[in-house]
Scaffold this motif. Structure first.
Motif, PDB file in Angstrom:
ATOM      1  N   GLU A 145      14.649  10.803  -8.183  1.00 54.92           N
ATOM      2  CA  GLU A 145      14.749  11.259  -6.149  1.00 54.92           C
ATOM      3  C   GLU A 145      12.993  12.361  -5.878  1.00 54.92           C
ATOM      4  N   GLY A 146      12.881  12.599  -5.648  1.00 58.99           N
ATOM      5  CA  GLY A 146      11.831  13.364  -4.952  1.00 58.99           C
ATOM      6  C   GLY A 146      10.443  12.469  -4.159  1.00 58.99           C
ATOM      7  N   PHE A 147      10.394  11.195  -3.678  1.00 59.21           N
ATOM      8  CA  PHE A 147       9.188  10.696  -3.618  1.00 59.21           C
ATOM      9  C   PHE A 147       9.394   9.549  -3.124  1.00 59.21           C
ATOM     10  N   ASN A 148       9.048   9.013  -2.539  1.00 57.58           N
ATOM     11  CA  ASN A 148       9.380   7.185  -1.882  1.00 57.58           C
ATOM     12  C   ASN A 148       8.639   6.781  -3.249  1.00 57.58           C
ATOM     13  N   ARG A 149       9.532   6.402  -3.774  1.00 57.86           N
ATOM     14  CA  ARG A 149       8.886   5.304  -4.821  1.00 57.86           C
ATOM     15  C   ARG A 149       8.561   4.052  -4.967  1.00 57.86           C
ATOM     16  N   ALA A 150       9.295   2.872  -3.675  1.00 61.57           N
ATOM     17  CA  ALA A 150       8.872   2.226  -3.730  1.00 61.57           C
ATOM     18  C   ALA A 150       7.146   2.437  -2.762  1.00 61.57           C
ATOM     19  N   GLU A 151       7.171   3.067  -1.571  1.00 65.00           N
ATOM     20  CA  GLU A 151       5.931   3.463  -1.063  1.00 65.00           C
ATOM     21  C   GLU A 151       4.708   3.434  -1.805  1.00 65.00           C
ATOM     22  N   LEU A 152       5.239   4.591  -2.877  1.00 65.19           N
ATOM     23  CA  LEU A 152       4.158   5.032  -3.924  1.00 65.19           C
ATOM     24  C   LEU A 152       3.456   4.113  -4.493  1.00 65.19           C
ATOM     25  N   VAL A 153       4.535   3.093  -5.041  1.00 65.28           N
ATOM     26  CA  VAL A 153       3.991   2.079  -6.075  1.00 65.28           C
ATOM     27  C   VAL A 153       3.510   0.841  -4.704  1.00 65.28           C
ATOM     28  N   ALA A 154       3.311   0.232  -3.490  1.00 57.14           N
ATOM     29  CA  ALA A 154       3.071  -0.127  -3.202  1.00 57.14           C
ATOM     30  C   ALA A 154       1.880   0.033  -2.462  1.00 57.14           C
ATOM     31  N   ASN A 155       1.237   1.656  -2.508  1.00 57.28           N
ATOM     32  CA  ASN A 155      -0.571   2.100  -2.461  1.00 57.28           C
ATOM     33  C   ASN A 155      -0.796   1.667  -3.157  1.00 57.28           C
ATOM     34  N   TYR A 156      -0.664   2.428  -4.614  1.00 56.66           N
ATOM     35  CA  TYR A 156      -0.713   1.731  -5.596  1.00 56.66           C
ATOM     36  C   TYR A 156      -1.168   0.805  -5.664  1.00 56.66           C
ATOM     37  N   LEU A 157      -0.411  -0.491  -5.856  1.00 57.35           N
ATOM     38  CA  LEU A 157      -1.015  -1.592  -5.932  1.00 57.35           C
ATOM     39  C   LEU A 157      -1.690  -2.334  -4.953  1.00 57.35           C
ATOM     40  N   ARG A 158      -1.987  -2.174  -4.065  1.00 54.97           N
ATOM     41  CA  ARG A 158      -2.918  -2.410  -2.852  1.00 54.97           C
ATOM     42  C   ARG A 158      -4.181  -1.769  -3.899  1.00 54.97           C
ATOM     43  N   GLY A 159      -4.477  -0.640  -3.452  1.00 58.05           N
ATOM     44  CA  GLY A 159      -5.657   0.563  -3.956  1.00 58.05           C
ATOM     45  C   GLY A 159      -5.977  -0.086  -5.437  1.00 58.05           C
ATOM     46  N   ALA A 160      -5.082  -0.386  -6.387  1.00 57.01           N
ATOM     47  CA  ALA A 160      -5.676  -1.161  -8.004  1.00 57.01           C
ATOM     48  C   ALA A 160      -6.453  -2.553  -7.735  1.00 57.01           C
ATOM     49  N   GLN A 161      -5.821  -3.319  -6.567  1.00 57.93           N
ATOM     50  CA  GLN A 161      -6.272  -4.806  -6.790  1.00 57.93           C
ATOM     51  C   GLN A 161      -7.441  -5.312  -5.759  1.00 57.93           C
ATOM     52  N   ILE A 162      -7.366  -3.969  -5.186  1.00 61.77           N
ATOM     53  CA  ILE A 162      -8.846  -3.857  -3.881  1.00 61.77           C
ATOM     54  C   ILE A 162      -9.914  -2.813  -5.504  1.00 61.77           C
ATOM     55  N   ASN A 163      -9.788  -1.994  -6.138  1.00 59.97           N
ATOM     56  CA  ASN A 163     -10.134  -1.294  -6.628  1.00 59.97           C
ATOM     57  C   ASN A 163     -11.447  -2.942  -8.243  1.00 59.97           C
ATOM     58  N   CYS A 164      -9.732  -3.121  -8.378  1.00 63.90           N
ATOM     59  CA  CYS A 164     -10.522  -4.200  -9.711  1.00 63.90           C
ATOM     60  C   CYS A 164     -11.372  -4.722  -9.063  1.00 63.90           C
TER      61      CYS A 164
END
Length: 215
Positions: A145-164
């Protein structure tokens, strides 16, 4: 599979190959005529607008991810490891084949509104199933609890894919997958769990090479 579905699958495969190495979706329906040796009229029947082409390519992308998810469901009993290795595989696949990163353009509400009902519905179904698979795994791993984990992960995945992709990362860099997995576990609130060591990613990459060579 009907002839129509087979032809559309062929066209989206051609489109994906044409987009390799591109940082923007600059492919047009007219470009597929020469690349596929299929008539302009037939291509325009499959993709009535440029938006339909983009949406169809995105649907094909997430369909392949779902197919891989089914493989990972069988290969990894531990939910956290399954989640991490699935997304490592996706990152490796994008880098190895220099694929266009579909998350640069999709999902996109305005683009979907421009597509025909059939193509929009096809995308929403396959994308929805893929998001559901990911979210179910996050739930099974255990929601902190504390954050929307699914949203955090989805945003990170998108950013990591593009950045890599932008940084030209090499697909065979074990340390990249090690760090990538650690970041995912952190975002899910599970950095305290036992995660694969660097050696495990070195072995995994070797296995991927062996599988590809045997195919």
């Amino acid at each position: 599979m009907s002839n129509w579905q087979q032809r559309e699958s062929y066209l989206t495969d051609i489109a994906e190959r044409c987009l390799r190495g591109h940082k923007s979706f600059d492919l047009r329906r007219s470009h597929l005529v020469e690349a596929s040796q299929i008539s302009k009229g037939t291509i325009y029947n499959h993709f009535p607008s440029e938006a339909d082409l983009m949406v169809a390519v995105a649907s094909a992308h997430y369909r392949k991810r779902l197919e891989r998810a089914a493989v990972d469901d069988c290969d990894y009993q531990d939910c956290l490891i399954r989640f991490l290795m699935h997304h490592c595989w996706g990152l490796r696949d994008d880098l190895l084949y220099d694929r266009f990163i579909i998350s640069r353009v999709m999902p996109n509400v305005e683009l979907l509104e421009q597509a025909t009902d059939d193509n929009r519905a096809a995308f929403e179904q396959v994308y929805g199933e893929y998001i559901q698979w990911n979210n179910a795994l996050i739930q099974s791993i255990g929601v902190v609890e504390g954050f929307n984990r699914a949203e955090l992960v989805a945003n990170y995945l998108r950013g990591a894919q593009i950045n890599c992709d932008d940084a030209g990362k090499h697909y065979n860099d074990a340390s990249m997958y090690h760090q990538f997995s650690f970041a995912l576990a952190q975002l899910m609130g599970h950095s305290d769990k036992r995660l694969p060591k660097l050696a495990a990613y070195i072995s995994w990459l070797a296995e991927q090479e062996e599988t590809a060579n045997a195919a």
